[in-house]
Scaffold this active site. Structure first.
Site, PDB file in Angstrom:
ATOM      1  N   ILE A  78       0.858  -1.233  -0.111  1.00 27.83           N
ATOM      2  CA  ILE A  78       0.118  -0.018  -0.109  1.00 27.83           C
ATOM      3  C   ILE A  78       0.888   1.333   0.011  1.00 27.83           C
ATOM      4  CG2 ILE A  78      -1.780   1.383   1.310  1.00 27.83           C
ATOM      5  CD1 ILE A  78      -2.732  -1.567   0.216  1.00 27.83           C
ATOM      6  N   CYS A 137       7.620  -1.094   8.500  1.00 22.84           N
ATOM      7  CA  CYS A 137       6.831  -1.174   7.191  1.00 22.84           C
ATOM      8  C   CYS A 137       7.931  -1.655   6.116  1.00 22.84           C
ATOM      9  CB  CYS A 137       6.096   0.040   6.811  1.00 22.84           C
ATOM     10  SG  CYS A 137       5.040   0.042   5.323  1.00 22.84           S
ATOM     11  N   THR A 272      -5.364  -9.461   8.743  1.00 24.21           N
ATOM     12  CA  THR A 272      -5.769  -9.760   7.807  1.00 24.21           C
ATOM     13  C   THR A 272      -7.079 -10.511   7.913  1.00 24.21           C
ATOM     14  OG1 THR A 272      -3.768  -9.889   6.601  1.00 24.21           O
ATOM     15  CG2 THR A 272      -5.261 -11.199   5.594  1.00 24.21           C
TER      16      THR A 272
HETATM   17  C1  FMN Z   1      -3.281  -4.055   3.806  1.00 28.39           C
HETATM   18  C2  FMN Z   1      -2.605  -3.792   4.750  1.00 28.39           C
HETATM   19  C3  FMN Z   1      -2.096  -2.625   5.357  1.00 28.39           C
HETATM   20  C4  FMN Z   1      -0.996  -2.578   6.413  1.00 28.39           C
HETATM   21  N1  FMN Z   1      -0.791  -1.234   6.901  1.00 28.39           N
HETATM   22  C5  FMN Z   1      -0.006  -1.129   7.963  1.00 28.39           C
HETATM   23  C6  FMN Z   1       0.279   0.344   8.734  1.00 28.39           C
HETATM   24  O1  FMN Z   1      -0.260   1.118   8.071  1.00 28.39           O
HETATM   25  N2  FMN Z   1       0.972   0.375   9.647  1.00 28.39           N
HETATM   26  C7  FMN Z   1       1.524  -0.963  10.331  1.00 28.39           C
HETATM   27  O2  FMN Z   1       2.226  -0.519  11.309  1.00 28.39           O
HETATM   28  N3  FMN Z   1       1.260  -1.994   9.826  1.00 28.39           N
HETATM   29  C8  FMN Z   1       0.156  -2.228   8.801  1.00 28.39           C
HETATM   30  N4  FMN Z   1       0.126  -3.283   8.352  1.00 28.39           N
HETATM   31  C9  FMN Z   1       0.539  -4.621   9.085  1.00 28.39           C
HETATM   32  C10 FMN Z   1      -0.354  -5.260   9.912  1.00 28.39           C
HETATM   33  O3  FMN Z   1      -0.862  -4.151  11.026  1.00 28.39           O
HETATM   34  C11 FMN Z   1      -0.031  -6.634  10.749  1.00 28.39           C
HETATM   35  O4  FMN Z   1       1.341  -6.084  11.401  1.00 28.39           O
HETATM   36  C12 FMN Z   1       0.404  -7.650   9.755  1.00 28.39           C
HETATM   37  O5  FMN Z   1      -0.671  -7.626   8.795  1.00 28.39           O
HETATM   38  C13 FMN Z   1       0.518  -9.098  10.240  1.00 28.39           C
HETATM   39  O6  FMN Z   1      -0.975  -9.231  10.976  1.00 28.39           O
HETATM   40  P1  FMN Z   1      -2.019 -10.435  10.242  1.00 28.39           P
HETATM   41  O7  FMN Z   1      -1.302 -11.564   9.561  1.00 28.39           O
HETATM   42  O8  FMN Z   1      -3.143 -10.569  11.207  1.00 28.39           O
HETATM   43  O9  FMN Z   1      -2.465  -9.328   9.082  1.00 28.39           O
HETATM   44  C14 FMN Z   1      -0.776  -3.849   7.147  1.00 28.39           C
HETATM   45  C15 FMN Z   1      -1.186  -4.986   6.741  1.00 28.39           C
HETATM   46  C16 FMN Z   1      -1.987  -5.086   5.734  1.00 28.39           C
HETATM   47  C17 FMN Z   1      -2.540  -6.387   5.263  1.00 28.39           C
END
Ligand code: FMN
Ligand code: FAD
Ligand code: FES
Lengths: 308, 268
Positions: A78, A137, A272
């Site tokens: 993103i 990130c 997610t």
């Molecule tokens: C589409 C998307 C956007 C994300 N944007 C951010 C963000 O802006 N800042 C951040 O610290 N993490 C961001 N993340 C990471 C998530 O907060 C999380 O750490 C990561 O997706 C792992 O967790 P999950 O497997 O439950 O998704 C993003 C993840 C996804 C999938």
């Protein structure tokens, strides 16, 4: 494991004045600015809401394609598109703070100074309970992961944010960091808690066209595919951490969340899974409560680090 | 999220299915879509799949979608039987704007892009207005999915196939382009859905002939509700507030229907 219970206590103390009614938060970037989920669930049930990463000025993000599905997961690039901290405070916060759920502002900067300015702007803003520093990130050229894998840079960011705010400071780590030493570095810099993990850098190729699927070539992997990596990171961090840990990575069910807690996390974040079911977090809270009743666990905090 | 029951799942042409879903759906605007979880118990495929609403079931007891099997998700969908549960979410997106007094509304569809037009065509005809459909497909078998449209009284249907096995040989933009000047006399609005190259051409022809044009876009989607910021498309518009804020629009929440002139076609 104990006698079945009728009532259990889901409250947790995440340190630095951040007390939560339950250990389930939504992860940054997967829950918008919170308000978008109002039609689908009771936001008041969440332990906390972590909003999309905020920067000092609005950011337009990366060109498309920005996402692609992978086995049991997805890649995203993103590029931290966001409305900027001012617009967040003006347009989103007033509505968000009406719910009885702490709001955690995830922040991002390209320089240490930018992190500090965003933190300063949020400090004392009614309705903001904590700041989560994103130094992990993988989808931006400057800042982000370049801070998160370098001990000295990471410490500089955390120190600067710490000085700029009296709010609870949470630091979000990358799985690429040398976990144990990074935990110590950000603790020494004054973080109140540590959340981990952010996405894992990954890549997908369109073989028909022999081109990368994502515009940025690489992206961040999230979803159930990364859970084992994330659980291991939390378990390692727990060996040295003095501050509370917040486990993130691939959580879909209560059982997934409990893995993190048993490995040493005080709380968790759901990312997610919000895309599969906008009320996924509520399901995790209910499932956790059910587990505790069945296992005769009175307080969820007693499960933290209970790995046998 | 919301439980639906499969009412039917019929093969209507090789590779094309129509699935009825009994569901307590809120009202649907033509052009809106739903997100369907193809297998609720499995984490692979993980994400929901977007599908335009094809029709509303009699008595508003649910919706119907028209889909083509292109990959794993749609393959699994094709195995669903009446009575099976399906997990859907919606309706989402803005839908086609109703244009007052359109004279004749023109729909231009390429391939699977025909799906959202059945509901739109029925709505327009019900209002007593005129409508025409230009439809482009690869060949006769694909073109067969337009059969239902021919049964709509008052709808003018023109077909082009790439192999010439049905209607005129060529692209849908060829037949639309040939008629555009004439259309400009009586039509005031063009709705288009299909591959992005086709949409770009329809937008260009429409502009040249002074026709208002709305395009329905497709993008890979993760959330469908504007929060992951994954389905971005360059709109070339700025918000006014905060410099580059609206440079990207989200197909799921700002769209999927956009005014043709708002899209930066070069970026697609
Ligand atoms: C589409 C998307 C956007 C994300 N944007 C951010 C963000 O802006 N800042 C951040 O610290 N993490 C961001 N993340 C990471 C998530 O907060 C999380 O750490 C990561 O997706 C792992 O967790 P999950 O497997 O439950 O998704 C993003 C993840 C996804 C999938
Ligand atoms: C708003 C919107 C409305 C839609 N409405 C309909 C509809 O009414 N009927 C319908 O059949 N489809 C529709 N689609 C497309 C549909 O969502 C995809 O075909 C579906 O997600 C593919 O899933 P899969 O698991 O079968 O394919 P995947 O395994 O995800 O992909 C397999 C192959 O299909 C290709 N593919 C993936 N997505 C698309 C796509 N969007 N278009 C064309 N090829 C694709 C991939 O490149 C890949 O080669 C719509 C998409 C959007 C964004
Ligand atoms: S699919 Fe998530 S923003 Fe559109």
């Amino acid at each position: 494991m104990g006698i079945p219970l009728k009532k259990v206590d889901l409250r947790v103390d995440a340190g630095g004045g951040l007390k939560l009614k339950n250990p389930v938060m939504t992860a940054s970037g997967t829950f918008g600015y919170g308000v978008e989920f109002e039609p689908y669930m009771d936001l008041g049930r969440l332990g906390a809401i972590v909003v999309k990463g905020l920067s000092l000025l609005p950011r337009e993000g990366n060109p498309p394609p920005r996402t692609t599905e992978t086995p049991c997961g997805m890649l995203n690039a993103i590029g931290l598109q966001n409305i900027g901290v001012e617009a967040f405070i003006r347009e989103k916060l007033p509505r968000l703070k009406r719910f009885k759920t702490p709001v955690i502002a995830n922040i991002f900067g390209e320089t240490v100074g930018e992190y500090r300015e965003v933190a300063r702007r949020l400090d004392g803003e009614p309705g903001v309970a904590a700041i989560e520093i994103n130094i992990s990130c993988p989808n931006v050229k400057k800042g982000g992961l370049s801070f998160g894998t370098d001990l000295r840079e990471a410490a500089r960011v955390v120190t600067a944010v710490r000085k700029a705010t009296r709010l609870h400071v949470m630091t979000k780590l990358s799985p690429l960091a040398d976990i144990k030493v990074m935990v110590r570095a950000v603790e020494d810099a004054g973080t109140d808690s540590i959340s981990l993990i952010n996405t894992i850098p990954g890549m997908a190729i369109d073989v028909e066209r022999r081109r990368p699927v994502l515009s940025t070539v690489t992206g961040g992997l999230s979803g159930p595919a990364i859970r084992p990596v994330a659980v291991r990171c939390v378990w390692e961090a727990a060996k040295v951490a003095r501050v509370p840990l917040i486990g993130i990575g691939g959580i879909v069910t209560a059982s997934d969340a409990l893995e993190f807690i048993i490995a040493g996390a005080t709380a968790v974040q759901i990312g997610t899974a919000n895309f599969l079911d906008p009320s996924a977090s509520v399901g995790v809270i209910d499932g956790m409560e059910d587990y505790m009743k069945r296992h005769g666990v009175k307080k969820v905090k007693n499960l933290t680090g209970s790995l046998g | 999220m919301s439980e639906a029951v499969v009412a039917h799942n019929r093969l209507i042409a090789p590779g094309y299915y129509r699935m009825g879903l009994q569901w307590k759906s809120p009202g649907v605007t033509p052009g809106q879509f739903i997100m369907l979880r193809v297998s609720a118990d499995s984490l692979d495929p993980l994400l929901r799949r977007p599908f335009g609403v094809y029709d509303v079931l009699r008595g508003a007891k649910g919706i119907e979608i028209l889909y083509r099997v292109v990959g794993r998700g749609t393959k699994i969908m094709s195995t669903l039987r009446p009575g099976d549960m399906a997990d859907i979410f919606g309706p989402l997106g803005n839908g086609f704007p109703a244009v007052k007094d359109p004279g004749r509304a023109v729909m231009v569809a390429g391939g699977m892009g025909i799906a959202p037009f059945y509901m739109l065509a029925k709505d327009i005809l019900k209002r007593g207005e005129n409508a025409a459909l230009f439809y482009g497909a690869r060949g006769r078998t694909d073109a067969a999915i337009a059969t239902d449209f021919r049964k709509l009284k008052g709808l003018k249907v023109e077909v082009a196939t790439e192999d010439g096995s049905m209607g005129e040989k060529g692209l849908v933009t060829d037949i639309f382009g040939k008629k555009a000047v004439w259309l400009a006399g009586e039509a005031s609005v063009v709705y288009a859905c299909g591959p992005s190259g086709m949409l770009k051409e329809v937008a260009r022809i429409s502009k040249k002939n002074g026709l208002r044009c709305f395009v329905s876009l497709e993008r890979a989607m993760a959330c469908g509700i504007g929060v992951c910021l994954g389905c971005a498309v360059r709109t070339g518009k700025t918000a006014g507030k905060g410099t580059d804020r609206k440079k990207y629009g989200m197909v799921c929440s700002d769209g999927p229907v956009f005014p043709g002139e708002d899209i930066e076609w070069e970026s697609l």
